[in-house]
Design an enzyme around this catalytic site. Structure first.
Site, PDB file in Angstrom:
ATOM      1  N   CYS A  79      -3.912   6.135  -6.610  1.00  0.00           N
ATOM      2  CA  CYS A  79      -2.528   6.594  -6.701  1.00  0.00           C
ATOM      3  C   CYS A  79      -2.403   7.721  -7.722  1.00  0.00           C
ATOM      4  CB  CYS A  79      -1.639   5.421  -7.119  1.00  0.00           C
ATOM      5  SG  CYS A  79       0.070   5.917  -7.397  1.00  0.00           S
ATOM      6  N   CYS A 139       1.434   2.881  -2.227  1.00  0.00           N
ATOM      7  CA  CYS A 139       2.082   1.852  -3.054  1.00  0.00           C
ATOM      8  C   CYS A 139       2.699   0.790  -2.144  1.00  0.00           C
ATOM      9  CB  CYS A 139       3.130   2.492  -3.954  1.00  0.00           C
ATOM     10  SG  CYS A 139       3.778   1.343  -5.181  1.00  0.00           S
ATOM     11  N   CYS A 154       2.316   4.778 -14.513  1.00  0.00           N
ATOM     12  CA  CYS A 154       3.071   3.698 -13.840  1.00  0.00           C
ATOM     13  C   CYS A 154       3.240   2.495 -14.780  1.00  0.00           C
ATOM     14  CB  CYS A 154       2.322   3.281 -12.575  1.00  0.00           C
ATOM     15  SG  CYS A 154       3.109   1.879 -11.741  1.00  0.00           S
ATOM     16  N   ASP A 157      15.477   4.141   0.246  1.00  0.00           N
ATOM     17  CA  ASP A 157      15.026   3.140   1.225  1.00  0.00           C
ATOM     18  C   ASP A 157      14.116   2.155   0.495  1.00  0.00           C
ATOM     19  OD1 ASP A 157      12.591   4.405   0.911  1.00  0.00           O
ATOM     20  OD2 ASP A 157      12.134   4.432   3.056  1.00  0.00           O
ATOM     21  N   TYR A 196      21.319   5.399   4.417  1.00  0.00           N
ATOM     22  CA  TYR A 196      19.967   5.947   4.380  1.00  0.00           C
ATOM     23  C   TYR A 196      19.831   7.152   5.312  1.00  0.00           C
ATOM     24  CZ  TYR A 196      15.309   7.052   5.502  1.00  0.00           C
ATOM     25  OH  TYR A 196      14.194   7.804   5.725  1.00  0.00           O
ATOM     26  N   CYS A 209      -3.663   1.124  -6.275  1.00  0.00           N
ATOM     27  CA  CYS A 209      -3.416   1.811  -7.554  1.00  0.00           C
ATOM     28  C   CYS A 209      -4.575   2.726  -7.950  1.00  0.00           C
ATOM     29  CB  CYS A 209      -3.163   0.788  -8.657  1.00  0.00           C
ATOM     30  SG  CYS A 209      -1.743  -0.257  -8.318  1.00  0.00           S
ATOM     31  N   GLU A 247      14.573   9.759  12.258  1.00  0.00           N
ATOM     32  CA  GLU A 247      15.015   8.745  11.297  1.00  0.00           C
ATOM     33  C   GLU A 247      15.542   7.499  12.009  1.00  0.00           C
ATOM     34  OE1 GLU A 247      14.399   8.627   8.257  1.00  0.00           O
ATOM     35  OE2 GLU A 247      13.695  10.667   7.936  1.00  0.00           O
TER      36      GLU A 247
HETATM   37  S1  SF4 Z   1      -0.022   2.836  -9.766  1.00  0.00           S
HETATM   38 FE1  SF4 Z   1       2.102   2.122  -9.604  1.00  0.00          FE
HETATM   39  S2  SF4 Z   1       3.026   3.547  -8.139  1.00  0.00           S
HETATM   40 FE2  SF4 Z   1       0.825   3.745  -7.931  1.00  0.00          FE
HETATM   41  S3  SF4 Z   1       0.231   2.333  -6.271  1.00  0.00           S
HETATM   42 FE3  SF4 Z   1       0.022   1.228  -8.222  1.00  0.00          FE
HETATM   43  S4  SF4 Z   1       1.976   0.183  -8.484  1.00  0.00           S
HETATM   44 FE4  SF4 Z   1       2.294   1.798  -6.965  1.00  0.00          FE
END
Ligand code: SF4
Length: 303
Positions: free
Chosen positions: A212, A202, A218, A147, A129, A209, A46
């Site tokens: 993701c 992200c 989201c 973080d 953190y 996205c 860390e």
């Molecule tokens: S869907 Fe939302 S959480 Fe996923 S990468 Fe896109 S902005 Fe980030």
């Protein structure tokens, strides 16, 4: 906390399940993960990862832990060895603070890294953190780890907006607490996977996205990604010509010396054309304890 964020927190369980499944198949195989190191090894990872990308940290961490696997071993090393091993990780004061931390752990806690957040916070170089990360990742206890990656992901998914730079806001801390699973083990997976998603998918400027696991829930994506990256975008820090560069050049020259070796200060003159800046950087390294200037005009890494 806004009404919107509260309503969207009802998706927290779903987000956990999606992320846990994603973590199973996508977590990077870093050597300090998956129970392969000690709590001390996790703290070292860390500290090294602050201000430095994890992928760059890996070879340094491996070598460091081979040389000094315990706080006792690190506490007994010389300053010169520690600064040399820190190599080009940058911000070398972290190396000395880590060694100061090891000495405190040895002298005050019998060589065993404390487990509770408040005590961890009292150790040299350990802030909010790092203390939370150790409680979660090393000891498996429930605590919100906050973080920039986690703030960005949670802000986007649950509040539909970008996280501001600077210190975490009260709203962001509340959101992180509310989204955290109640179960200890699940909270650890949550912290690690949210952070990993922020580091690998992200991203601040160009989140992927389409790949993701949270793209179905989201709020930021649903809102058309308003103000994408605006608040987090900072001009890239200039390095060339800075004191950081000059300090790095001086340390690199001293690392080349054999153990216990020193250089006449005049031998540093050729490192940098601006002699005033060079002198100021040498003085600041001395103030930070990263070099020792000896009577007679020579300089070395510290004992
Ligand atoms: S869907 Fe939302 S959480 Fe996923 S990468 Fe896109 S902005 Fe980030």
């Amino acid at each position: 906390m806004t009404q919107t964020a509260q309503v969207e927190l009802t998706d927290a369980r779903r987000a956990y399940r999606l992320l846990a499944a994603w973590w199973e198949g996508n977590a990077r195989d870093l050597p300090w993960r998956f129970g392969r190191t000690t709590p001390w090894g996790i703290l070292v990872s860390e500290v090294m990862s602050q201000q430095t990308q994890m992928s760059r940290v890996v070879p340094y961490w491996v070598e460091w832990m081979r040389a000094w696997p315990t706080p006792e071993a690190l506490a007994a090393a010389s300053g010169a060895e520690v600064i040399t091993a820190w190599g080009r990780l940058g911000y070398p004061r972290r190396a000395l603070r880590l060694q100061a931390c090891a000495k405190t752990v040895v002298e005050e806690y019998g060589g065993k890294l404390p487990q509770d957040y408040e005590t961890l916070l009292t150790l040299p170089g350990v802030g909010d953190y790092t203390a939370s990360a150790v409680v979660s990742f090393a000891y498996g206890k429930r605590i919100a780890v906050i973080d920039t990656n986690i703030r960005r992901v949670l802000g986007r998914v649950f509040a539909g907006k970008e996280s501001r730079g600077g210190a975490a806001s009260a709203d962001e801390r509340t959101l992180a607490q509310r989204a955290l699973p109640e179960d200890d083990a699940e909270s650890v997976v949550w912290n690690q996977s949210v952070m990993e998603l922020g580091a690998t998918v992200c991203a601040a400027k160009s989140p992927a996205c389409e790949e993701c696991p949270l793209n179905g829930i989201c709020a930021f994506l649903a809102a058309g990604r308003p103000g994408l990256g605006e608040r987090r975008t900072r001009p890239r820090q200039r390095f060339k010509g800075t004191d950081r560069q000059v300090r790095g050049l001086i340390l690199a020259a001293l690392r080349e010396l054999p153990p216990g070796g020193s250089l006449p200060i005049s031998r540093l003159d050729s490192l940098w054309p601006d002699q005033a800046q060079l002198g100021a950087c040498l003085a600041s390294l001395d103030e930070d304890g990263l070099v020792e200037i000896h009577q007679g005009g020579s300089v070395s890494l510290p004992e």
